[in-house]
Enzyme design. Sequence first.
Site, PDB file in Angstrom:
ATOM      1  N   ALA B  52      -1.031  -2.217   6.651  1.00  0.00           N
ATOM      2  CA  ALA B  52      -1.783  -3.439   6.339  1.00  0.00           C
ATOM      3  C   ALA B  52      -3.029  -3.054   5.548  1.00  0.00           C
ATOM      4  CB  ALA B  52      -2.185  -4.173   7.614  1.00  0.00           C
ATOM      5  N   GLU B  53      -3.394  -3.881   4.562  1.00  0.00           N
ATOM      6  CA  GLU B  53      -4.462  -3.520   3.620  1.00  0.00           C
ATOM      7  C   GLU B  53      -5.799  -3.245   4.304  1.00  0.00           C
ATOM      8  OE1 GLU B  53      -4.155  -6.975   1.216  1.00  0.00           O
ATOM      9  OE2 GLU B  53      -5.595  -8.146   2.364  1.00  0.00           O
TER      10      GLU B  53
END
Lengths: 246, 216
Positions: B52-53
């Site tokens: 996830a960013e």
Amino acid sequence: MGQKSKVVASFAEAVADIPDGSVIAFGGFAAPGTPYNLIMALLAQGARDLTCIANTTGGAHQPRMPDLGMLVENGQVRKVVCSFTAPGRPTDVLPFTKYYEAGEVEAELVPQGTLAERLRAAGCGIPAFYTPTGVGTEIAEGRETRVINGREYLLEYAMPVDYAFLRAHRADAAGNLQFRLSQRNFNPLMAAAARHVVVEVEEEILPIGSLDPDHIHTPGIFVQRLVRIPPEPEGLWPVRRKERVR
Amino acid sequence: MSGTDKIGWSRQQMADRLAREFQDGWIVNLGVGIPTLCSNTDIGGREITYHAENGVIGYGPVLPEGQEDLHLVNAGGQNVSLNPGAAVVHHADSFGIIRSGRIDVTVMGAYEVACNGDFANWKVAGAKGGGIGGAMDLAACARRVYIILEHNTRSGAPRLVERCALPVTARGVVTLVATNLGLFEPLGEGFRLRELAPGVTLEAARAATGAALLAS
């Protein structure tokens, strides 16, 4: 040899001397790491003509927690720098949009990795860098690019800030910080990019020397002020995200 | 060209079809919305690491209310779990992972995809601002870019087009597109049809597409 404690008694005291025209970075990605209590204190303190940097302007979800949009609504913001200046879903409504469309606030839209790297660069003495992100898009129009090893890159500049408002899980009185899980996000980068760092801390602030030097995410040399977050309702704590605002 | 959103694959089936392309050992980044559903797909024993960013590497399912940890969210702000071996890094390291080509595939939603591999997902027509988030970094730097979207807009306009009318997120990067009508590959002069969803004819898919559709 002893270091001086950086603990201050209240959020109001921690933000009392923020001048008009300051550039302030706000940590957080969704709820974790967002300095809700310092934002509330800044709303009350009333500094104006601010440039505010954060991932989003906030306000797309319920229950609404303190966010940049509230500072905009309060007339304190000249410009925001964010990776979202419109909602991620076009059907969502951001409180910010009304002010932006009315021309009451400026906005600079920056890809999220570029936002992070511009802060990182400022915090490590690098004035600018080339990134592949955004090449061939509207955000690169009229800007300097360079071909390196056959690939085109976009020039981006470091983004130093006057103040960083952060939320950490644990700290010692010297300002050494530990973040918990995804609370880390932009926080260590903003700490290094700022000249003054103010941190709201979730756990009791520990005596200097209590933290293992091998497990510190942001060293205290970056940090000027710490405030312990009181329990609810006096202090603000993250809540689970509810349905989207329509 | 209207009403195609009621035929073919459901949103979960579109996500399932793309998830079945994931290979053992891949590091996968899922965008907000329909792409999130890819993590529900059973793809046998293949080991996937979800990135996830916001710096979470190795997250698992969204947790029900009462079991969540409010210090942990995915890119969509949902309270997820962590799989054994997970790690958390700050944003610069997370996007360093993206820009240095460590993400095997990113799956994103979009408003439009063109047969030249361009796509648009950050700005709608007439909007003053935009929502870029991590999309431009992922689109420019992931090893593969897969797109999930409904084949047509609510008014029936095609979303698979010759050239994007909206501002693009990146150029020439999309290699695979799942819609409710099937699975498509941008091939330059048109889209190659790899697979039709059940109950969808080639003629219907062709009529709903704004670029040449080359049967496989």
